[in-house]
Motif scaffolding. Structure first.
Motif, PDB file in Angstrom:
ATOM      1  N   LEU A  21       0.828  -1.211   0.000  1.00  0.00           N
ATOM      2  CA  LEU A  21       0.000   0.000   0.000  1.00  0.00           C
ATOM      3  C   LEU A  21       0.857   1.253   0.000  1.00  0.00           C
ATOM      4  CD1 LEU A  21      -2.575  -1.117   2.741  1.00  0.00           C
ATOM      5  CD2 LEU A  21      -2.815  -1.310   0.252  1.00  0.00           C
ATOM      6  N   ASN A  22       0.306   2.330  -0.564  1.00  0.00           N
ATOM      7  CA  ASN A  22       1.020   3.611  -0.500  1.00  0.00           C
ATOM      8  C   ASN A  22       0.711   4.279   0.843  1.00  0.00           C
ATOM      9  OD1 ASN A  22      -1.376   5.236  -0.688  1.00  0.00           O
ATOM     10  ND2 ASN A  22      -1.358   4.966  -2.918  1.00  0.00           N
ATOM     11  N   ASP A  23       1.334   5.424   1.096  1.00  0.00           N
ATOM     12  CA  ASP A  23       1.190   6.086   2.396  1.00  0.00           C
ATOM     13  C   ASP A  23      -0.249   6.501   2.693  1.00  0.00           C
ATOM     14  OD1 ASP A  23       3.861   5.724   2.882  1.00  0.00           O
ATOM     15  OD2 ASP A  23       4.439   7.793   2.420  1.00  0.00           O
ATOM     16  N   ASP A  24      -0.959   7.012   1.695  1.00  0.00           N
ATOM     17  CA  ASP A  24      -2.357   7.399   1.916  1.00  0.00           C
ATOM     18  C   ASP A  24      -3.213   6.184   2.278  1.00  0.00           C
ATOM     19  OD1 ASP A  24      -1.856  10.082   1.443  1.00  0.00           O
ATOM     20  OD2 ASP A  24      -2.420   9.958  -0.684  1.00  0.00           O
ATOM     21  N   GLU A  25      -3.017   5.096   1.560  1.00  0.00           N
ATOM     22  CA  GLU A  25      -3.776   3.875   1.843  1.00  0.00           C
ATOM     23  C   GLU A  25      -3.444   3.323   3.229  1.00  0.00           C
ATOM     24  OE1 GLU A  25      -4.228   2.143  -2.706  1.00  0.00           O
ATOM     25  OE2 GLU A  25      -2.362   1.782  -1.604  1.00  0.00           O
ATOM     26  N   LEU A  26      -2.164   3.396   3.605  1.00  0.00           N
ATOM     27  CA  LEU A  26      -1.768   2.943   4.942  1.00  0.00           C
ATOM     28  C   LEU A  26      -2.405   3.795   6.034  1.00  0.00           C
ATOM     29  CD1 LEU A  26       2.029   2.053   4.620  1.00  0.00           C
ATOM     30  CD2 LEU A  26       0.131   0.511   5.144  1.00  0.00           C
ATOM     31  N   ASN A  27      -2.446   5.103   5.818  1.00  0.00           N
ATOM     32  CA  ASN A  27      -3.074   5.992   6.800  1.00  0.00           C
ATOM     33  C   ASN A  27      -4.556   5.679   6.972  1.00  0.00           C
ATOM     34  OD1 ASN A  27      -0.950   7.612   7.773  1.00  0.00           O
ATOM     35  ND2 ASN A  27      -0.967   8.799   5.880  1.00  0.00           N
ATOM     36  N   ILE A  28      -5.253   5.480   5.871  1.00  0.00           N
ATOM     37  CA  ILE A  28      -6.684   5.172   5.944  1.00  0.00           C
ATOM     38  C   ILE A  28      -6.905   3.813   6.612  1.00  0.00           C
ATOM     39  CG2 ILE A  28      -8.736   4.634   4.567  1.00  0.00           C
ATOM     40  CD1 ILE A  28      -7.737   6.803   2.590  1.00  0.00           C
ATOM     41  N   LEU A  29      -6.147   2.815   6.204  1.00  0.00           N
ATOM     42  CA  LEU A  29      -6.291   1.490   6.793  1.00  0.00           C
ATOM     43  C   LEU A  29      -5.967   1.520   8.287  1.00  0.00           C
ATOM     44  CD1 LEU A  29      -6.865  -1.528   6.470  1.00  0.00           C
ATOM     45  CD2 LEU A  29      -4.450  -1.820   5.855  1.00  0.00           C
ATOM     46  N   GLY A  30      -4.902   2.214   8.658  1.00  0.00           N
ATOM     47  CA  GLY A  30      -4.531   2.322  10.077  1.00  0.00           C
ATOM     48  C   GLY A  30      -5.620   2.989  10.903  1.00  0.00           C
ATOM     49  N   ALA A  31      -6.197   4.068  10.360  1.00  0.00           N
ATOM     50  CA  ALA A  31      -7.282   4.751  11.073  1.00  0.00           C
ATOM     51  C   ALA A  31      -8.502   3.850  11.209  1.00  0.00           C
ATOM     52  CB  ALA A  31      -7.643   6.045  10.354  1.00  0.00           C
TER      53      ALA A  31
END
Length: 94
Positions: A21-31
Motif C-alpha cells: 500500500l502507499n502512504d495514503d492507503e496505509l493511513n486510511i487502513l490504520g485509522a
C-alpha cells in the motif's frame, strides 16, 4: 498462540500490507483498524459492566434482560471471567 507469536504475526501482517500500500492507503487502513479496535473494546466493556450489574441482581434467574436483549444461561461460559460454581451465566446476547 502465545503473546509473542501473536505480536509476531501482527507485525508480519503490518509489514506485508506496508509493502503493498502507499502512504495514503496505509493511513486510511490504520485509522480504520484503530477505530475497529476502539469500537470492539467499547462493546466488550459495556457487555462486561452490564453483565456484572445483572449478575448481582439476577439471584438465580435463568434468563434476564440486559438492555433490549436477553441474557441466557449456559453451562459452558460465564460472564467473561472465571467459571462459577453451579450453572454459569453466559452474558452473551440472544
Amino acid at each position: 498462540m502465545d503473546p509473542c507469536e501473536l505480536t509476531t504475526l501482527i507485525t508480519a501482517i503490518a509489514n506485508a500490507l506496508a509493502n503493498q500500500l502507499n502512504d495514503d492507503e496505509l493511513n486510511i487502513l490504520g485509522a480504520a483498524v484503530t477505530q475497529l479496535g476502539d469500537t470492539l473494546l467499547t462493546i466488550a466493556a459495556q457487555r462486561s459492566i452490564c453483565c456484572r450489574k445483572k449478575l448481582k441482581t439476577a439471584q438465580g434467574d435463568a434468563s434476564f434482560s440486559c438492555g433490549k436483549r436477553a441474557i441466557r444461561e449456559s453451562p459452558l461460559r460465564t460472564c467473561f471471567g472465571p467459571r462459577l460454581a453451579g450453572p454459569a451465566l453466559y452474558c452473551g446476547y440472544t
